[in-house]
Motif scaffolding. Structure first.
Motif, short mmCIF file in Angstrom:
data_model
loop_
_atom_site.label_atom_id
_atom_site.label_comp_id
_atom_site.label_asym_id
_atom_site.label_seq_id
_atom_site.Cartn_x
_atom_site.Cartn_y
_atom_site.Cartn_z
N GLU A 233 -8.13 57.47 59.02
CA GLU A 233 -8.13 58.75 59.73
C GLU A 233 -7.78 59.90 58.80
O GLU A 233 -8.36 61.00 58.88
CB GLU A 233 -7.16 58.71 60.91
N GLU B 206 -19.42 55.88 67.37
CA GLU B 206 -19.02 54.47 67.48
C GLU B 206 -18.91 53.85 66.09
O GLU B 206 -17.96 53.10 65.79
CB GLU B 206 -20.05 53.69 68.30
N LYS C 132 -18.24 55.44 63.37
CA LYS C 132 -17.04 56.02 62.75
C LYS C 132 -15.80 55.21 63.09
O LYS C 132 -14.97 54.91 62.22
CB LYS C 132 -16.87 57.48 63.20
N ASN C 133 -15.68 54.84 64.36
CA ASN C 133 -14.52 54.06 64.79
C ASN C 133 -14.54 52.66 64.17
O ASN C 133 -13.50 52.15 63.73
CB ASN C 133 -14.48 53.96 66.31
N ASP C 134 -15.72 52.05 64.13
CA ASP C 134 -15.83 50.72 63.53
C ASP C 134 -15.45 50.75 62.05
O ASP C 134 -14.76 49.85 61.56
CB ASP C 134 -17.26 50.18 63.68
N ARG D 228 -13.53 52.94 60.61
CA ARG D 228 -12.09 53.20 60.54
C ARG D 228 -11.32 51.89 60.61
O ARG D 228 -10.42 51.64 59.79
CB ARG D 228 -11.67 54.13 61.69
#
Length: 204
Positions: A5, A156, A158-160, A162
């Motif tokens: 992040e 989605e 981006k979260n994966d 991360r």
């Protein structure tokens, strides 16, 4: 070591700073201390951002051939700068984990942390520009809907990524995964390896 992040925030800051003037010749004004990991991430994304817009320019159907060749040469240099910067980022990771002894069952990770950050940097650019497309006043409803769907997929991803980055750093630090840095051996920029270049040198 920064979390995913925190890395995303640096990439996003670079993108926003670039778009204050939105010009490929805008000089970089790095807000982070020289030599720091944060400064290197900012440089990395700035290179990506400028190249993103160079790639847009070179695709203009009516571009002057001379200008097009100049931009192509600039993109070639940018690609080399990008690779060099990724390798400098990996040097930080090598230093960070130099005292970690991988466990006997540690698995080899084919992608280094820096090359994962490379993908994350470019992903932030995709998100920024896809979001722009969802806000266009001159586009059709169909275009806006398509771009909103694509933006949802990018978020989605981006979260994966991360999760993948944070887990990779944690696993390396705990000895459960390891990585090797294989320096890029690009041949086309090396006068001693590109036959078009060394043949020309012999001719001279």
């Amino acid at each position: 070591m920064l979390s995913a992040e925190e890395c995303y925030k640096i990439f996003d800051q670079s993108i926003l700073d670039y778009h204050k003037k939105d010009h490929v010749d805008t000089p970089i004004n790095n807000p982070y201390p020289q030599g720091s990991f944060e400064a290197l991430l900012y440089v990395k994304n700035w290179i990506d951002t400028v190249q993103w817009h160079l790639e847009d320019i070179i695709r203009k159907p009516d571009i002057n051939p001379v200008e097009g060749l100049q931009i192509k040469r600039r993109i070639d240099k940018s690609n080399q700068d990008r690779t060099d910067t990724v390798e400098r980022i990996d040097d930080f990771f090598l230093e960070e984990f130099k005292n970690v002894v991988p466990k006997a069952e540690a698995r080899m990770n084919s992608e280094t942390p820096a090359w994962l950050l490379d993908r994350m940097s470019i992903l932030m650019l995709k998100i920024y520009h896809m979001k722009e497309q969802t806000e266009r006043k001159d586009a059709s409803a169909e275009h806006l809907a398509t771009c909103n769907a694509k933006l949802a997929v990018l978020m989605e991803q981006k979260n994966d990524m991360r999760l993948a980055y944070n887990e990779l750093i944690e696993d390396i630090g705990n000895g459960y995964r390891k990585f090797k840095v294989y320096r890029q051996m690009k041949m086309y920029n090396d006068p001693s390896l590109n036959p078009m270049l060394y043949a020309q040198q012999k001719g001279n």
